[in-house]
Design a protein around this motif. Structure first.
Motif, PDB file in Angstrom:
ATOM      1  N   ARG A 287       0.883  -1.290   0.110  1.00 33.80           N
ATOM      2  CA  ARG A 287      -0.069  -0.136   0.007  1.00 33.80           C
ATOM      3  C   ARG A 287       0.878   1.378   0.081  1.00 33.80           C
ATOM      4  O   ARG A 287       0.537   2.434  -0.781  1.00 33.80           O
ATOM      5  CB  ARG A 287      -1.051   0.020   1.235  1.00 33.80           C
ATOM      6  CG  ARG A 287      -1.908   1.011   1.026  1.00 33.80           C
ATOM      7  CD  ARG A 287      -2.795   1.194   2.365  1.00 33.80           C
ATOM      8  NE  ARG A 287      -3.554   0.320   2.944  1.00 33.80           N
ATOM      9  CZ  ARG A 287      -5.071   0.267   2.621  1.00 33.80           C
ATOM     10  NH1 ARG A 287      -5.411   1.311   2.132  1.00 33.80           N
ATOM     11  NH2 ARG A 287      -5.684  -0.737   2.916  1.00 33.80           N
ATOM     12  N   GLU A 288       1.993   1.051   0.749  1.00 37.28           N
ATOM     13  CA  GLU A 288       2.738   2.738   0.760  1.00 37.28           C
ATOM     14  C   GLU A 288       3.459   2.810  -0.544  1.00 37.28           C
ATOM     15  O   GLU A 288       3.788   3.770  -0.881  1.00 37.28           O
ATOM     16  CB  GLU A 288       3.874   2.314   1.934  1.00 37.28           C
ATOM     17  CG  GLU A 288       3.275   2.199   3.334  1.00 37.28           C
ATOM     18  CD  GLU A 288       4.365   1.457   4.085  1.00 37.28           C
ATOM     19  OE1 GLU A 288       5.607   1.479   3.940  1.00 37.28           O
ATOM     20  OE2 GLU A 288       4.125   1.486   5.641  1.00 37.28           O
ATOM     21  N   ARG A 289       3.783   1.755  -1.184  1.00 35.45           N
ATOM     22  CA  ARG A 289       4.369   1.959  -2.546  1.00 35.45           C
ATOM     23  C   ARG A 289       3.465   2.233  -3.679  1.00 35.45           C
ATOM     24  O   ARG A 289       3.630   2.122  -4.810  1.00 35.45           O
ATOM     25  CB  ARG A 289       5.232   0.580  -3.073  1.00 35.45           C
ATOM     26  CG  ARG A 289       6.511   0.797  -2.008  1.00 35.45           C
ATOM     27  CD  ARG A 289       7.577  -0.458  -2.763  1.00 35.45           C
ATOM     28  NE  ARG A 289       6.967  -1.837  -2.856  1.00 35.45           N
ATOM     29  CZ  ARG A 289       6.416  -2.332  -3.845  1.00 35.45           C
ATOM     30  NH1 ARG A 289       6.383  -1.739  -5.152  1.00 35.45           N
ATOM     31  NH2 ARG A 289       6.179  -3.569  -3.845  1.00 35.45           N
ATOM     32  N   SER A 290       2.123   2.099  -3.315  1.00 34.49           N
ATOM     33  CA  SER A 290       1.080   2.161  -4.384  1.00 34.49           C
ATOM     34  C   SER A 290       1.178   0.989  -5.429  1.00 34.49           C
ATOM     35  O   SER A 290       0.737   1.027  -6.440  1.00 34.49           O
ATOM     36  CB  SER A 290       1.137   3.629  -4.904  1.00 34.49           C
ATOM     37  OG  SER A 290       0.686   4.699  -4.466  1.00 34.49           O
ATOM     38  N   ALA A 291       1.537  -0.141  -4.709  1.00 32.15           N
ATOM     39  CA  ALA A 291       1.536  -1.467  -5.543  1.00 32.15           C
ATOM     40  C   ALA A 291       0.231  -2.262  -4.954  1.00 32.15           C
ATOM     41  O   ALA A 291       0.711  -3.548  -4.995  1.00 32.15           O
ATOM     42  CB  ALA A 291       2.892  -2.034  -5.121  1.00 32.15           C
ATOM     43  N   LEU A 292      -0.678  -1.977  -4.474  1.00 32.19           N
ATOM     44  CA  LEU A 292      -1.753  -2.570  -3.964  1.00 32.19           C
ATOM     45  C   LEU A 292      -2.981  -2.354  -4.777  1.00 32.19           C
ATOM     46  O   LEU A 292      -3.377  -1.283  -5.034  1.00 32.19           O
ATOM     47  CB  LEU A 292      -2.014  -2.668  -2.510  1.00 32.19           C
ATOM     48  CG  LEU A 292      -3.223  -3.415  -1.890  1.00 32.19           C
ATOM     49  CD1 LEU A 292      -2.831  -4.918  -1.856  1.00 32.19           C
ATOM     50  CD2 LEU A 292      -3.136  -3.180  -0.536  1.00 32.19           C
ATOM     51  N   ALA A 293      -3.611  -3.506  -5.399  1.00 31.08           N
ATOM     52  CA  ALA A 293      -4.774  -3.330  -6.217  1.00 31.08           C
ATOM     53  C   ALA A 293      -6.162  -4.176  -5.788  1.00 31.08           C
ATOM     54  O   ALA A 293      -5.765  -5.398  -5.088  1.00 31.08           O
ATOM     55  CB  ALA A 293      -4.437  -3.563  -7.700  1.00 31.08           C
ATOM     56  N   LEU A 294      -7.220  -3.879  -5.736  1.00 33.80           N
ATOM     57  CA  LEU A 294      -8.541  -4.284  -5.528  1.00 33.80           C
ATOM     58  C   LEU A 294      -8.866  -4.786  -6.945  1.00 33.80           C
ATOM     59  O   LEU A 294      -9.256  -3.892  -7.650  1.00 33.80           O
ATOM     60  CB  LEU A 294      -9.382  -3.394  -4.926  1.00 33.80           C
ATOM     61  CG  LEU A 294     -10.748  -4.377  -4.455  1.00 33.80           C
ATOM     62  CD1 LEU A 294     -10.651  -5.701  -3.761  1.00 33.80           C
ATOM     63  CD2 LEU A 294     -11.590  -3.445  -3.834  1.00 33.80           C
ATOM     64  N   CYS A 295      -9.307  -6.086  -7.199  1.00 39.02           N
ATOM     65  CA  CYS A 295      -9.831  -6.406  -8.563  1.00 39.02           C
ATOM     66  C   CYS A 295     -11.306  -7.189  -8.515  1.00 39.02           C
ATOM     67  O   CYS A 295     -11.378  -7.989  -7.689  1.00 39.02           O
ATOM     68  CB  CYS A 295      -8.959  -7.560  -9.310  1.00 39.02           C
ATOM     69  SG  CYS A 295      -9.458  -8.094 -10.987  1.00 39.02           S
ATOM     70  N   VAL A 296     -12.200  -6.291  -8.929  1.00 36.97           N
ATOM     71  CA  VAL A 296     -13.551  -6.765  -8.835  1.00 36.97           C
ATOM     72  C   VAL A 296     -13.819  -7.651  -9.802  1.00 36.97           C
ATOM     73  O   VAL A 296     -13.675  -7.339 -11.058  1.00 36.97           O
ATOM     74  CB  VAL A 296     -14.639  -5.177  -8.606  1.00 36.97           C
ATOM     75  CG1 VAL A 296     -15.976  -5.581  -8.649  1.00 36.97           C
ATOM     76  CG2 VAL A 296     -14.143  -4.537  -7.619  1.00 36.97           C
ATOM     77  N   ALA A 297     -14.438  -8.823  -9.508  1.00 34.79           N
ATOM     78  CA  ALA A 297     -14.951  -9.773 -10.637  1.00 34.79           C
ATOM     79  C   ALA A 297     -16.204 -10.455 -10.257  1.00 34.79           C
ATOM     80  O   ALA A 297     -16.904 -10.172  -9.033  1.00 34.79           O
ATOM     81  CB  ALA A 297     -13.858 -11.015 -10.393  1.00 34.79           C
ATOM     82  N   GLY A 298     -16.972 -11.089 -10.975  1.00 39.25           N
ATOM     83  CA  GLY A 298     -18.246 -11.537 -10.702  1.00 39.25           C
ATOM     84  C   GLY A 298     -19.553 -10.678 -10.857  1.00 39.25           C
ATOM     85  O   GLY A 298     -19.199  -9.706 -11.388  1.00 39.25           O
ATOM     86  N   THR A 299     -20.307 -10.865  -9.959  1.00 37.93           N
ATOM     87  CA  THR A 299     -21.579 -10.075  -9.834  1.00 37.93           C
ATOM     88  C   THR A 299     -21.334  -8.719  -9.517  1.00 37.93           C
ATOM     89  O   THR A 299     -20.905  -8.550  -8.390  1.00 37.93           O
ATOM     90  CB  THR A 299     -22.731 -10.880  -9.189  1.00 37.93           C
ATOM     91  OG1 THR A 299     -23.006 -12.269  -9.689  1.00 37.93           O
ATOM     92  CG2 THR A 299     -24.173 -10.227  -9.411  1.00 37.93           C
ATOM     93  N   ASP A 300     -21.993  -7.837 -10.047  1.00 39.27           N
ATOM     94  CA  ASP A 300     -22.156  -6.367  -9.454  1.00 39.27           C
ATOM     95  C   ASP A 300     -22.925  -6.194  -8.286  1.00 39.27           C
ATOM     96  O   ASP A 300     -23.820  -7.177  -8.191  1.00 39.27           O
ATOM     97  CB  ASP A 300     -22.459  -5.336 -10.640  1.00 39.27           C
ATOM     98  CG  ASP A 300     -21.880  -5.084 -11.802  1.00 39.27           C
ATOM     99  OD1 ASP A 300     -20.331  -5.494 -11.504  1.00 39.27           O
ATOM    100  OD2 ASP A 300     -22.100  -5.145 -12.867  1.00 39.27           O
TER     101      ASP A 300
END
Length: 474
Positions: A424-437
Motif C-alpha cells: 500500500r505504501e508503494r501504491s503497489a496494492l490493487a483490488l480487482c472486482v470480479a463476478g456479479t455487480d
C-alpha cells in the motif's frame, strides 16, 4: 448496395471489425436488422470509441461486381455474425458468405488469429444448423414464445430487444479486445505525444498517415485525462511499451499545453534512455525562431534534450519528418533481437478468498498471456492468514486482492492487513472486482489502492498501468 456503419475499424490490419450476414426476408429495409445494427454499433462505439460493421443492404444480389464486393468485405472482416433464421442456409448467398469467411480464417490460423463466428438466433430454431454447432450462439428472441423481439420497443429491461443487443455488445467488446491483443504482437509500438484536448493539423496529418501502416501500433490508445490520479500510471505504462516516441511542437501554445508537451518530452526521454531504445524524435515546424511563448520549451529541446541524444528537426516539411519517423521504424523492425536478456520481472501476488478461485482466472490469464508476468496465487480464509505467506509476498512486486463472492468486510480486513502495508505504501496494492455487480462493489473505496474491474472497458490498460507502477523502484 453495401453499407458500413463505421467510425473507423477498431482492429489493426482489418478494414471491417464485423461482417454481418443475414437472409433478406423482406424487401429492404428490414426494421429488425436496421435496429440491430444501429444499437450494436452504438454499444460498441461507446466502449471502444470506434467500430466498423459491414453488411449488404441490396435486394438484387447478383453479378460479378456484387460477388467481388462481398468477397472483399468478408476477406477484410475480423468477426462474422450470422443472423440465423430457419432457412438461413437455404440461401446460396448466405452459405457462400459463411464459406468465404471460413476459407479466409483457415489461412489466418497460422498467424494465431482464430476465426470468430457469432451465430445470432433471430427466433427460436427447431435445431441449430450443424455447421454452426461449434460456435457459441446468442438468442435475441422471446424465450417463452420463441418469437423475435420487437425492435421498436426501446425499453432496456432484461429480455427486451435493446437489453439483449446490449449484452451481445459486451461480449463482442471482449472478443475484439482479445483479437487486438493477438494482432498487436509483432507490431512496433509508437508513442505519438498528445496535444492535450486541442487539435493540430500537423499531428492529425501524421496520425492519419501512421494509421495506414499495419506494422505500427499507436500509443496512447485512449485520450489522457491530465489531472487524473492515474495519469502517471497510464503514461508510464505507454512509455514502457513504446519502441519509439514522436513529438510535434505546435506554433502556439498556452501555459497548460506547454506543461503537457514538456511533461511528455521529459518522461519519454527518460524512459527511452533507461530502456536503451532510440531517443525521441521531435519536429519544431517554426524552426529555431518560435513564437515567444514557446521559446523556453524550444531552447530546452535544442540544449538539454539534444545533449541527451534527442533528435529534432527544425522547420522543413511534415513529409521530411514522416521520412525520419518511418526510417527509424524500419531500423527498429530490422534490428536483431538483443543478445542479453533482462532479468525476469518479479511475480505479482494474487490474494484469493473462499470461493473466488474461478473469479481470479481472467486476471491471471491476462497477466500470463498478454502482459507476460507470472502470478503467485495465495488462497486464504481470512486476513490474518496472510502472515504465513509473508516470505512469498516479499518476493512479489505488487499484490492484487480478488473481490468475487467474498463480503465487503472480508475485503476491508485483507486490505488493512499489516502484511500488505508495504504494498500500500508503494501504491503497489490493487483490488480487482470480479463476478456479479453489487452496490457495495460499486461504492467501495480504499486509500492508495488501485481499482480494477474484470471485463471493464479499460481492464487490460488499467492492469498494465498497475503492473508498471508496482515494478517501479521504491
Amino acid at each position: 448496395m453495401a453499407t458500413a456503419i463505421s467510425t473507423g475499424p477498431y482492429l489493426p490490419k482489418f478494414e471491417h471489425d464485423i461482417f454481418l450476414s443475414y437472409r433478406h426476408i423482406d424487401a429492404p429495409p428490414d426494421p429488425w436488422i436496421e435496429q440491430f445494427c444501429e444499437k450494436l454499433a452504438r454499444e460498441l462505439t461507446t466502449r471502444l470509441n470506434r467500430v466498423d460493421i459491414w453488411r449488404d443492404t441490396s435486394d438484387l444480389r447478383y453479378g460479378d461486381n456484387w460477388n467481388e464486393e462481398i468477397e472483399k468485405a468478408v476477406s477484410s472482416a475480423a468477426i462474422f455474425i450470422a443472423v440465423l433464421t430457419e432457412n438461413y442456409l437455404d440461401s446460396a448467398v448466405c452459405a457462400r458468405e459463411f464459406d468465404l469467411y471460413l476459407r479466409r480464417s483457415s489461412h489466418e490460423a497460422s498467424n494465431g488469429i482464430e476465426s470468430v463466428v457469432v451465430p445470432i438466433l433471430r427466433h427460436a430454431l427447431k435445431s441449430l444448423p450443424e455447421e454452426f454447432a461449434p460456435y457459441h450462439y446468442t438468442g435475441i428472441f422471446d424465450k417463452e414464445s420463441g418469437l423475435e423481439l420487437d425492435p421498436g420497443n426501446r425499453a432496456n429491461e432484461k429480455g427486451s430487444f435493446y437489453h439483449e443487443v446490449a449484452v451481445l455488445g459486451v461480449q463482442l467488446v471482449r472478443r475484439l479486445q482479445e483479437l487486438a491483443g493477438i494482432l498487436q504482437h509483432g507490431m512496433t509500438p509508437l508513442f505519438l505525444a498528445s496535444m492535450g484536448y486541442g487539435a493540430d493539423d500537423r499531428r492529425t496529418d501524421l496520425l492519419c498517415d501512421l494509421l495506414q501502416h499495419d506494422e505500427i501500433l499507436l500509443l496512447p490508445e485512449k485520450q489522457y485525462i491530465w489531472n487524473s490520479p492515474i495519469l502517471e500510471q497510464r503514461l508510464s505504462a505507454d512509455l514502457a511499451r513504446a519502441q519509439l516516441c514522436v513529438h510535434i511542437i505546435p506554433p502556439r501554445a498556452n501555459d497548460e499545453l506547454k506543461a503537457i508537451l514538456r511533461k511528455q518530452l521529459e518522461r519519454a526521454a527518460k524512459a527511452m534512455k533507461e530502456a536503451g531504445r532510440p531517443m525521441p524524435l521531435v519536429w519544431i515546424p517554426t524552426g529555431s525562431e518560435p513564437h515567444e511563448e514557446l521559446r523556453e520549451l524550444v531552447d530546452y529541446i535544442h540544449d538539454d534534450l539534444a545533449e541527451q541524444g534527442v533528435e529534432y528537426l527544425d522547420g522543413d516539411s511534415i513529409e521530411k519528418f514522416k521520412t525520419l519517423v518511418y526510417d527509424k521504424v524500419r531500423e527498429l523492425r530490422s534490428a536483431p533481437a538483443p543478445a542479453v536478456s533482462s532479468p525476469a520481472p518479479a511475480k505479482l501476488a494474487v490474494v484469493i478468498g473462499p470461493g473466488d478461485m474461478v473469479a481470479s482466472g481472467e486476471l491471471t490469464r491476462l497477466l500470463s498471456e498478454r502482459i507476460d508476468r507470472d502470478s503467485l496465487r495465495i488462497k486464504i480464509e481470512s486476513g490474518d492468514a496472510l502472515a504465513t505467506h509473508a516470505d512469498a509476498l516479499a518476493e512479489c512486486s505488487g499484490c492484487v486482492v480478488i473481490w468475487g463472492d467474498v463480503t465487503e468486510s472480508w475485503i476491508q480486513a485483507v486490505l488493512d492487513a499489516k502484511t500488505l502495508s508495504a504494498f500500500r505504501e508503494r501504491s503497489a496494492l490493487a483490488l480487482c472486482v470480479a463476478g456479479t455487480d453489487s452496490d457495495e462493489k460499486a461504492t467501495f473505496h480504499a486509500r492508495r489502492v488501485h481499482h480494477l474491474r474484470v471485463g471493464g472497458d479499460d481492464f487490460e490498460s488499467s492492469l498494465r498501468a498497475f503492473v508498471a507502477t508496482a515494478e517501479q523502484p521504491s
